[in-house]
Motif scaffolding. Structure first.
Motif, PDB file in Angstrom:
ATOM      1  N   LYS A 112      -2.621   1.684   5.675  1.00  0.00           N
ATOM      2  CA  LYS A 112      -2.368   0.273   6.003  1.00  0.00           C
ATOM      3  C   LYS A 112      -2.983  -0.624   4.936  1.00  0.00           C
ATOM      4  CE  LYS A 112      -0.540   2.022   9.655  1.00  0.00           C
ATOM      5  NZ  LYS A 112      -0.942   3.422   9.528  1.00  0.00           N
TER       6      LYS A 112
ATOM      7  N   GLU B 149      -3.893  -0.890  11.502  1.00  0.00           N
ATOM      8  CA  GLU B 149      -3.398  -2.259  11.320  1.00  0.00           C
ATOM      9  C   GLU B 149      -3.381  -3.024  12.643  1.00  0.00           C
ATOM     10  OE1 GLU B 149       0.296  -0.220  12.821  1.00  0.00           O
ATOM     11  OE2 GLU B 149      -1.628   0.262  11.878  1.00  0.00           O
TER      12      GLU B 149
ATOM     13  N   ASN C 257      -3.964  -4.418   4.938  1.00  0.00           N
ATOM     14  CA  ASN C 257      -3.663  -4.888   6.299  1.00  0.00           C
ATOM     15  C   ASN C 257      -4.502  -4.171   7.351  1.00  0.00           C
ATOM     16  OD1 ASN C 257      -1.596  -6.740   5.529  1.00  0.00           O
ATOM     17  ND2 ASN C 257      -0.194  -5.011   5.266  1.00  0.00           N
ATOM     18  N   ASP C 258      -5.406  -3.311   6.934  1.00  0.00           N
ATOM     19  CA  ASP C 258      -6.266  -2.575   7.862  1.00  0.00           C
ATOM     20  C   ASP C 258      -7.222  -3.548   8.550  1.00  0.00           C
ATOM     21  OD1 ASP C 258      -8.403  -0.871   8.928  1.00  0.00           O
ATOM     22  OD2 ASP C 258      -7.448   0.732   7.778  1.00  0.00           O
ATOM     23  N   GLN C 259      -7.229  -3.519   9.887  1.00  0.00           N
ATOM     24  CA  GLN C 259      -8.040  -4.450  10.666  1.00  0.00           C
ATOM     25  C   GLN C 259      -9.410  -3.881  11.061  1.00  0.00           C
ATOM     26  OE1 GLN C 259      -6.739  -7.708  11.357  1.00  0.00           O
ATOM     27  NE2 GLN C 259      -5.427  -6.833   9.755  1.00  0.00           N
TER      28      GLN C 259
END
Length: 709
Positions: free
Chosen positions: A493, A463, A496-498
């Motif tokens: 995440k 995240e 919301n995982d980036q």
């Protein structure tokens, strides 16, 4: 009955026969290592041929330990190690810190010793399949190697010529330290499982006789990457082969002829000689589609056909080599309606269904299973209708992967790395060791056709955008090592995982109605439906799987009500989870957490063991404290318990899996005598809610001994 293998069939005569027994048992023919492994050689693929000899060093070794561990273990000398030996011996492989659930095993320095015979006319390489956590190796008193890159990936040590020139028996000493330490065990960053230590897997001595004047290098490994050349329909597909040959001489550069013989070649055919240009001991070649005959069967979940290739250096020069086993397989993603789905050999797959699986067994076995132990778990997967397994959370035992190849089950193998932090990922030395671990894992497992996915950093800090450079480095390394499989990580995440740009397959861990919204049985469907909708907008061109979901259920908690930790509540959540996941058109796979209950991490053992009914075997808990997160030191999310006794959820999930996708490996070996109601989901649902006779006996046993229900 198990039919005798047909020697004329290349895939049948190289695989074990798994039998689906209707009812509630599965039996495996030939629980011992199959006859195609010669005595004293490694009982897993590959095999070694010609002058390349491989000898198992398993058996009885001298054993010792430092109660509190050696100080500055990285700088430990051979004198410090040998000073720990007394009269004690142990079996190798074995798990040095095995202990029952709720009881912490010892964290210390362990040492092992045995004699090995070396000849002045040969060169040698040691292969340690699993030495945890930190490992150090001495031969004849001289340090020959050490490993910091995690304790569960195989690593090799080349024996210096000075050791073999003595033409004598010399002492091999191995140190294994299983203490958590940022310096000596940097990749053991945590995770919700017990990290076992010691010489947990086999040790192999490879010998390469220097009997020819030219000192011709010996083939170490041959890696086969099939290339699917699609035809107008599936029957017209053809295959080319991308073959990478690695020599034992890592510094060899130049031209060298190697011979390649496939199992489909005629016995009297002229050996295929291929001229290769090596650089630093490695050469690559592409064999055109005319090498693979149209009669060679592809590896599929329904028909896991396996093939072999023997690759040696020129026979007339006294060379040696390897016989590798592989499958003709091509993993990919295809568009189906408006979804991106997993595909095998160009054909879209039904949703893959299965379980996460730790390398962990009860009692002293721990992380060092026998062939029979492995076969029993394979039998459970066959019985469960599994088509998919995730190997949590470290590189796998090669014998386990062999069995998945033979059963026809898709596999996710991942590097050790749960609990990594942003600080870890910003540390250059830490990342170099993680990349080294990927090299070791892929080098060991590349030829297993069952492997669909390479993974890393379970539930890592994805995240945080600052972590994405490390995710990119890992993904890029895996793609460079093997472009034929998916690359991913299990992300908790979720949306919301980036870092998802670096994954070719997206995977989420989530536990609706267990960790989030406990008690709300509508949560699983609401959650997974929202993820399915998000996929359409955020990652429409990538396949998606659920890498973890589930709920805990204590085996003895068989009350009619459904409180947290009860078998009924586990049943309700898993039923809701599986039905919701299988209904999502953009989901390609599901691995429930977990196949069996397993021992938790060091902190989980603070709970202590449950109170067992005296003389019960397997053990039966009479009382267990559920005010802690890991009652009795176990993670109870298995659909069978620690001793592999099925819970009601096992039958329920099996029914849902088989109803949604008749398990290929099971269908192929089903008995023709059907159990009444077999295949009928209502039969299984009804069966799953009934009290088993065993559970009623357990409850009566507890009450007889004065324990609460």
């Amino acid at each position: 009955e198990v039919p005798a293998p047909d020697p004329a069939n290349a895939s049948e005569h190289t695989m074990r026969q798994v039998v689906w027994c209707v009812g509630w048992t599965a039996s495996i023919a030939a629980a011992a290592a199959p006859a195609y492994f010669a005595p004293g050689t490694p009982p897993w693929w590959p095999q070694f041929v010609g002058s390349h000899r491989a000898t198992l060093l398993d058996g009885t070794w001298d054993f010792g330990f430092a109660e509190d561990g050696l100080d500055d273990v990285i700088d430990a000398t051979v004198d410090a190690a040998t000073g720990l030996f007394g009269d004690e011996t142990t079996k190798v492989p074995s798990t040095a810190d095995a202990a029952p659930p709720g009881v912490p095993g010892p964290r210390r320095t362990f040492v092992y010793r045995r004699a090995v015979e070396l000849s002045a006319t040969s060169s040698y390489r040691l292969q340690l399949m699993g030495c945890a956590f930190y490992c150090k190796v001495w031969l004849d008193g001289a340090l020959v190697g050490a490993n910091l890159a995690g304790g569960y990936a195989p690593f090799v040590v080349d024996v210096p010529a000075a050791a073999s020139e003595k033409n004598a028996s010399v002492d091999l000493v191995v140190l294994a330290d299983n203490r958590f330490n940022d310096t000596s065990a940097p990749l053991h960053t945590g995770g919700d499982f017990w990290h076992f230590g010691g010489l947990v897997r086999s040790v192999v001595l490879h010998e390469f006789p220097n009997t020819n004047e030219k000192k011709t290098p010996v083939v170490w490994r041959a890696y086969v990457a099939p290339l699917l050349l699609p035809g107008q329909d599936e029957d017209e597909n053809t295959w080319a082969l991308n073959v990478t040959v690695a020599l034992t001489a890592r510094d060899f550069s130049g031209a060298l002829n190697v011979s390649m013989a496939f199992d489909w070649d005629d016995d009297d055919a002229t050996t295929r000689v291929v001229a290769l240009d090596f650089e630093d001991g490695v050469a690559r070649t592409v064999l055109a589609d005319d090498v693979v005959p149209s009669t060679a069967r592809a590896w599929t979940l329904r028909d896991p056909a396996l093939h072999t290739v023997s690759v040696t250096t020129a026979v007339d020069s006294g060379g040696g080599g390897v016989r590798e086993r592989f499958g003709l397989r091509a993993w990919s993603a295809v568009a189906v309606d408006d979804a991106t789905r997993l595909a095998l050999n160009g054909a879209a797959l039904a949703t893959l269904t299965g379980y996460n699986h730790h390398t962990q067994w009860p009692d002293a076995t721990a992380m060092s299973p026998s062939d029979a132990d492995l076969d029993r778990d394979i039998g459970l997967l066959a019985r469960a209708g599994a088509t998919y397994v995730r190997g949590a959370h470290y590189p796998q035992d090669q014998r386990w992967l062999d069995r998945l190849d033979e059963l026809g089950v898709a596999m996710w193998e991942e590097a050790l790395g749960p609990g990594v932090s942003v600080e870890n990922l910003a540390d250059e030395a830490f990342m170099q060791l993680q990349l080294e671990q990927l090299d070791q894992m892929v080098a060991a497992s590349f030829n297993h056709p069952s492997i669909m996915t390479w993974g890393f950093f379970n539930e890592g800090p994805s995240e945080d955008a600052s972590a994405c450079a490390a995710y990119a480095a890992m993904a890029d390394r895996l793609k460079a090592l093997d472009a034929s499989r998916f690359v991913t990580w299990a992300s908790n995440k979720e949306t919301n995982d980036q870092c998802l740009a670096h994954a070719s397959l997206v995977a989420f861990n989530s536990y609706p109605a267990w960790y989030s919204d406990p008690g709300n049985l509508t949560a699983p469907r609401a959650h997974w439906t929202s993820v399915n909708d998000w996929i359409a907008d955020a990652i429409p061109d990538k396949p998606f799987v659920v890498s973890e979901t589930g709920a805990g259920g204590i085996y003895e908690w068989d009350n009619a009500t459904d409180p947290y930790w009860s078998l009924n509540y586990q049943n309700e959540i898993l039923g809701a989870d599986v039905e919701a996941v299988l209904d999502q058109p953009r989901f390609s796979g599901l691995t429930i957490w977990h196949l069996f209950d397993f021992k938790g991490n060091d902190g989980a053992q603070d709970a202590g063991p449950c109170d067992y009914v005296p003389d019960s075997d397997p053990p039966v808990c009479a009382y267990i404290d559920t005010s802690v997160s890991r009652p009795g030191g176990l993670n109870h999310k298995g659909v069978v318990d620690y001793w592999r006794r099925p819970k009601p959820a096992f039958d329920l999930v099996t029914a849902l899996y088989r109803d949604a996708n008749e398990a290929p490996s099971v269908a192929a070996a089903s008995s023709s005598k059907k159990h009444k109601g077999e295949g009928d989901i209502e039969f299984y649902k009804e069966h799953a809610t009934k009290k088993s006779a065993r559970m009623q006996q357990n409850r009566a046993h507890r009450r007889r001994h004065g324990f609460a229900g």
